[in-house]
Design a protein around this motif. Structure first.
Motif, short mmCIF file in Angstrom:
data_model
loop_
_atom_site.label_atom_id
_atom_site.label_comp_id
_atom_site.label_asym_id
_atom_site.label_seq_id
_atom_site.Cartn_x
_atom_site.Cartn_y
_atom_site.Cartn_z
N HIS A 78 44.40 33.50 45.08
CA HIS A 78 45.59 32.95 45.74
C HIS A 78 45.98 31.61 45.13
N GLU A 79 44.99 30.75 44.90
CA GLU A 79 45.27 29.44 44.31
C GLU A 79 45.77 29.58 42.86
N ILE A 80 45.19 30.50 42.11
CA ILE A 80 45.64 30.73 40.74
C ILE A 80 47.07 31.24 40.73
N ALA A 81 47.38 32.15 41.67
CA ALA A 81 48.72 32.72 41.73
C ALA A 81 49.77 31.66 42.06
N ALA A 137 32.85 37.13 51.44
CA ALA A 137 33.12 35.85 52.09
C ALA A 137 34.55 35.38 51.84
N GLY A 138 35.26 36.04 50.94
CA GLY A 138 36.66 35.70 50.70
C GLY A 138 36.89 34.67 49.61
N PHE A 139 35.85 34.28 48.90
CA PHE A 139 36.02 33.28 47.86
C PHE A 139 36.93 33.79 46.74
N ARG A 179 49.93 28.78 40.92
CA ARG A 179 50.24 28.06 39.68
C ARG A 179 50.91 28.94 38.63
N ASN A 180 51.02 30.24 38.93
CA ASN A 180 51.63 31.18 38.00
C ASN A 180 53.14 31.07 38.10
N PRO A 181 53.84 30.69 37.01
CA PRO A 181 55.29 30.50 37.08
C PRO A 181 56.04 31.81 37.39
N VAL A 182 55.54 32.93 36.94
CA VAL A 182 56.19 34.21 37.23
C VAL A 182 56.10 34.50 38.72
N TYR A 183 54.96 34.27 39.31
CA TYR A 183 54.76 34.51 40.73
C TYR A 183 55.65 33.59 41.56
N THR A 184 55.71 32.32 41.20
CA THR A 184 56.55 31.39 41.96
C THR A 184 58.02 31.76 41.83
N GLU A 185 58.43 32.22 40.67
CA GLU A 185 59.82 32.65 40.48
C GLU A 185 60.12 33.87 41.36
N ILE A 186 59.20 34.80 41.44
CA ILE A 186 59.38 35.99 42.29
C ILE A 186 59.49 35.56 43.75
#
Length: 114
Positions: free
Chosen positions: A88-91, A80-82, A93-100
Motif C-alpha cells: 500500500h505504501e509503495i503504491a 499479520a498484514g505487513f 508513491r507510484n505515479p501511475v497509481y496516483t494518476e489512476i
C-alpha cells in the motif's frame, strides 16, 4: 535523426528495465543460496570449536529446516498484514497509481454532480 535516436533510447530503456526486473526476481533465490553458504560456514566454524558435526550428513536437513523457518516467517508476516501495508505504501508513491486515483476521483465527482 532525432526520432531514430529516441526510438533507440526507448528500446534500450525497455531492455534495461526488463533486465532489472528479472534481476530483482532472481535476488530472492540468491538470498536463499546465500543462507545456505552462511549455514555451511557456521557448521564449519562449529567444527573448529570442537563440536562434532558431520557437515555432509547434516547440511541438507538443516538447510531444509532453515528454508522452512524462512517460509514460516514469511507466512506470519503476510498473515499479520505487513506485506499488504508495505505494498500500500509503495503504491502511494507510484505515479501511475496516483494518476489512476486522481482520474477516478474526477469521474466520481462528475457522476455525483449529475
Amino acid at each position: 535523426m532525432k526520432e531514430e535516436a529516441l526510438k533507440r533510447f526507448f528500446s534500450f530503456r525497455r531492455i534495461l528495465i526488463y533486465g532489472k526486473v528479472w534481476a530483482q526476481r532472481t535476488m530472492s533465490w540468491i538470498a536463499v543460496l546465500n543462507s545456505a553458504m552462511i549455514l555451511f560456514l557456521v557448521l564449519a566454524k562449529l567444527q573448529e570449536y570442537g563440536i562434532s558435526i558431520s557437515i555432509t550428513h547434516w547440511f541438507i536437513p538443516i538447510f531444509i529446516l532453515l528454508v522452512m523457518v524462512m517460509i514460516f516467517f514469511g507466512y506470519l508476516e503476510d498473515r499479520a498484514g505487513f506485506h499488504r501495508e508495505e505494498i500500500h505504501e509503495i503504491a502511494k508513491r507510484n505515479p501511475v497509481y496516483t494518476e489512476i486515483l486522481e482520474r477516478l476521483e474526477r469521474i466520481e465527482k462528475k457522476i455525483s454532480q449529475k
